[in-house]
Design an enzyme around this catalytic site. Structure first.
Site, PDB file in Angstrom:
ATOM      1  N   TYR A 132       0.842  -1.193   0.000  1.00 37.66           N
ATOM      2  CA  TYR A 132       0.000   0.000   0.000  1.00 37.66           C
ATOM      3  C   TYR A 132       0.874   1.238   0.000  1.00 37.66           C
ATOM      4  O   TYR A 132       2.062   1.191   0.318  1.00 37.66           O
ATOM      5  CB  TYR A 132      -0.987   0.002   1.171  1.00 37.66           C
ATOM      6  N   CYS A 133       0.272   2.354  -0.385  1.00 38.81           N
ATOM      7  CA  CYS A 133       0.946   3.657  -0.369  1.00 38.81           C
ATOM      8  C   CYS A 133      -0.099   4.679   0.051  1.00 38.81           C
ATOM      9  O   CYS A 133      -0.925   4.391   0.905  1.00 38.81           O
ATOM     10  CB  CYS A 133       1.565   3.963  -1.738  1.00 38.81           C
ATOM     11  N   ARG A 134      -0.113   5.829  -0.541  1.00 34.77           N
ATOM     12  CA  ARG A 134      -1.114   6.836  -0.212  1.00 34.77           C
ATOM     13  C   ARG A 134      -2.421   6.586  -0.959  1.00 34.77           C
ATOM     14  O   ARG A 134      -3.490   6.556  -0.375  1.00 34.77           O
ATOM     15  CB  ARG A 134      -0.591   8.237  -0.535  1.00 34.77           C
ATOM     16  N   TRP A 161      -3.733   4.054   1.692  1.00 33.20           N
ATOM     17  CA  TRP A 161      -3.891   4.837   2.917  1.00 33.20           C
ATOM     18  C   TRP A 161      -5.150   5.706   2.897  1.00 33.20           C
ATOM     19  O   TRP A 161      -5.843   5.829   3.912  1.00 33.20           O
ATOM     20  CB  TRP A 161      -2.651   5.695   3.154  1.00 33.20           C
TER      21      TRP A 161
END
Length: 172
Positions: A132-134, A161
């Site tokens: 995952y990231c933003r 996120w």
């Protein structure tokens, strides 16, 4: 004078390039109909097409929430945001971090060097890994890179996120 179209930086074939005038990807050649059957059935070409079109299976909030609530050594949730982002925004509980900026070199490290750099064991090639990231863009890139490095159980948290925070705020 017309501007030349930027070519994506994927695999190029120099022996084909003189025909086109510039390096091109196998996908571009295929879609421009410069490679036609039976070439697409050649294992090397087929493998390259599969590599370029591979996408990690997506996971939803509920699956990530369950994994973060009951961490396991068989599964990793990996945050590929930069450290300053994670520090200012927060992170998913039980996740570990490998910034995308160092991701590829980290995957190439020997196990002992990886652990020294990141503080956790290097994932096994068949361990479940959820990235995952933003917003999901960098996690898509990380998923693909992991796949290209031979990791077979790679998943992408599509909402990342932003989705996590929205769902967590809904609960309050």
């Amino acid at each position: 004078m017309t501007a030349k179209r930027a070519i994506e930086p994927t695999r190029s074939f120099s022996r084909i390039s003189p025909l086109i005038g510039s390096p091109v990807s196998i996908r571009e050649l295929f879609f421009k109909n410069l490679i036609r059957p039976p070439f697409e059935t050649i294992p090397m070409v087929q493998s390259i097409i599969e590599e370029e079109t591979w996408k990690a299976p997506m996971v939803a909030y509920e699956e990530v929430k369950a994994k973060s609530s009951q961490p396991s050594l068989d599964s990793y949730i990996i945050d590929v945001r930069e450290p300053n982002e994670a520090a200012s925004q927060g992170s998913i509980p039980s996740s570990v971090a490998i910034p995308l900026s160092t991701f590829e070199t980290s995957l190439a490290l020997p196990d002992i060097d990886f652990e020294a750099k990141h503080g956790f064991n290097k994932p096994g090639k068949d361990q479940e890994i959820i990235f995952y990231c933003r917003s999901g863009r960098r996690s898509t890139i990380a998923s693909r890179e992991a796949h290209l490095h031979g990791y077979t159980n790679v998943k992408n948290y599509s909402g990342s996120w932003l989705d996590w925070m929205a769902k967590e705020l809904e609960k309050k």
